[in-house]
Design an enzyme around this catalytic site. Structure first.
Site, mmCIF file in Angstrom:
data_model
loop_
_atom_site.group_PDB
_atom_site.id
_atom_site.type_symbol
_atom_site.label_atom_id
_atom_site.label_comp_id
_atom_site.label_asym_id
_atom_site.label_seq_id
_atom_site.Cartn_x
_atom_site.Cartn_y
_atom_site.Cartn_z
ATOM 1 N N CYS A 154 0.882 -1.172 0.000
ATOM 2 C CA CYS A 154 0.000 0.000 0.000
ATOM 3 C C CYS A 154 0.914 1.214 0.000
ATOM 4 O O CYS A 154 1.501 1.544 1.028
ATOM 5 C CB CYS A 154 -0.912 0.004 1.228
ATOM 6 N N SER A 158 -1.204 2.025 4.581
ATOM 7 C CA SER A 158 -0.734 0.732 5.082
ATOM 8 C C SER A 158 -1.847 -0.315 5.021
ATOM 9 O O SER A 158 -1.960 -1.148 5.899
ATOM 10 C CB SER A 158 -0.251 0.882 6.519
ATOM 11 N N CYS A 159 -2.683 -0.249 3.986
ATOM 12 C CA CYS A 159 -3.820 -1.158 3.860
ATOM 13 C C CYS A 159 -3.355 -2.620 3.858
ATOM 14 O O CYS A 159 -2.366 -2.956 3.206
ATOM 15 C CB CYS A 159 -4.591 -0.852 2.584
#
Lengths: 251, 222
Positions: A154, A158-159
């Site tokens: 990501c 911060s997926c």
């Protein structure tokens, strides 16, 4: 107290390069620095540029103290229940983590009909298996093959698929991983000790929406006849992000 | 056009450290995560607004802060921006009276159901303009067209590139709108595949690829 406020104000001006310090970002009104902010300022003014235009600069500079201060204020206002915080921490420390994802991958290796379901329409079954939830509402499984090695990143934040992998490790959230895994994925893979097979191309998935990607690593040779539990032990967290491969049996 | 969080492709970050491996390297990290989730339950913002709050940290703070400091910074700024907390309370380190929002506070017994319920982002809307296999061009520049400097999930590195529709995800809430209180404005969302060289030039391997999730209004027919 008055002397303290004056000192705080002086230090605030000092840190802001002589300008009057305001927090116009949200409130629009002038507000002298006070309380512990001046101590933060003394420390940070000499170490790094520091932005006093944001409310977060009104909390202590030490991050552990900052969290504590915010928790205290929110608890006193009845907005946060510390027991609920404990429960959230316990959930992601002890209950939700990469074992969830590993069990799904192992089942995909062992059960062709389940694999097909996961690759085409995984959500109904994941809900049945209680592997649905926050940050895992829209899962897509991407399978490594002899031709393709998948890698997930990501770049914008911060997926990460929380219900299947838990909370991401430090490196996944680092500037270096976010910046480089898209531009030079093979170099990043080499930093993780991953060597690809000849002829394998790399496909990098940048998680820019609420879709969460999970890599299905290739089943290692010699894993035939293993139970699903034994297969799941071969599936590492990194192999489901793409920065690792599944373990060899007995390795 | 972009903010500091838009990191894809940036040089100068050094090597990735695979040993930076912990989920919560310090105790306060887990507390910071929990505070963010608990405050989200107060219903004063959505996920897109919370991302934008982190993106609005100053460049110096964003670069200097560790990961969970960014979360704390965005959270604190949002709490004040929404009037949930005041600067005076932050300065004093004490809450000034019980909040009118106290009835919304997340209780321990509701944590598991809330996390398990999730928050689906798909919506029913019109049919997609593109089909799998269609060639599309990402619009340029990468920016929020409704709000100057606003939130967008279109990374700068993809602007102007030509790719191919790989997957249809259905219609999803549009972050560029939702982050700014302008409504969910759902749009078809696609996974779009690009040749790595279309994004990074000939330094990339000839056969390597990238896939990004992109909303319909980020795309034009190519």
């Amino acid at each position: 107290m008055q002397a303290f406020r004056l000192l705080a104000r002086y230090v605030g001006k000092f840190c802001a390069g002589g300008k009057d310090v305001s927090c116009a970002f949200v409130t629009g009104h002038e507000m002298p620095l006070a309380g512990w902010t001046w101590a933060a300022c003394l420390w940070q003014g000499h170490v790094m540029p520091h932005d006093h235009d944001h409310p977060h600069a009104h909390l202590p500079s030490d991050p552990a103290l900052r969290v504590k201060a915010l928790e205290t204020i929110l608890t006193e206002k009845g907005l946060v229940d510390p027991a609920a915080l404990d429960e959230i921490v316990d959930t992601y420390q002890n209950r939700i983590g990469p074992k969830n994802g590993a069990s799904v991958v192992a089942k995909m290796w062992a059960d062709p009909a389940f694999r097909e379901e996961m690759l085409t329409d995984p959500m109904p079954r994941l809900k049945e298996m209680a592997l649905y939830g926050r940050q895992g509402e829209h899962m897509v499984f991407v399978e490594n093959t002899a031709e393709v090695h998948n890698l997930v990143v990501c770049t914008l934040c911060s997926c990460y698929p929380w219900p299947l992998l838990g909370i991401p490790p430090g490196w996944y959230k680092s500037d270096a991983y976010r910046a480089r895994s898209v531009r030079e994925p093979r170099k990043v893979l080499s930093e993780f000790g991953v060597t690809l097979s000849a002829g394998q191309k790399v496909r990098v998935w940048d998680s820019t929406a609420e879709v969460r990607y999970l890599v299905v690593p290739r089943r290692p040779a010699g894993a035939e006849g293993l139970s699903q539990e034994a297969l799941a032990d071969l599936v590492t967290r990194d192999s489901m992000i793409g920065t690792g491969l599944a373990r060899e049996p007995g390795a | 056009m972009s903010r500091i969080h838009d990191m894809g492709g940036r040089f100068g970050t050094g090597a990735v450290d695979p040993d930076d491996n912990a989920t919560f390297a310090k105790t306060w990290h887990e507390r910071a995560l929990a505070l963010n989730l608990a405050c989200g339950a107060l219903g004063q913002w959505n996920i897109d607004a919370s991302r934008h709050a982190r993106e609005c940290l100053s460049a110096a703070d964003y670069a200097g802060f560790s990961y969970y400091e960014k979360w704390l910074g965005g959270l604190t700024d949002s709490l004040v921006a929404k009037g949930v907390l005041t600067l005076e309370e932050l300065d004093a380190g004490r809450g000034d009276g019980v909040s009118p929002l106290t009835g919304r506070a997340l209780k321990a017994e509701n944590v598991a159901p809330a996390l398990a319920a999730g928050s689906p982002y798909t919506r029913d809307t019109d049919a997609a303009m593109f089909a799998v296999g269609d060639r599309v061009q990402v619009r340029r520049p990468a920016r929020n067209v409704a709000v100057s400097g606003g939130h967008t999930r279109l990374p700068a590195y993809a602007a102007g590139a030509v790719g191919v529709i790989e997957l249809l995800h259905g219609a999803h809430v549009f972050p560029d709108s939702n982050a700014h209180g302008l409504g969910e404005a759902p749009e078809p969302l696609y996974a779009v595949r690009f040749a790595a060289r279309a994004l990074w030039g000939n330094e990339a391997e000839a056969d390597d690829e990238m896939v990004l999730d992109l909303w319909q209004s980020y795309l034009e027919p190519a």
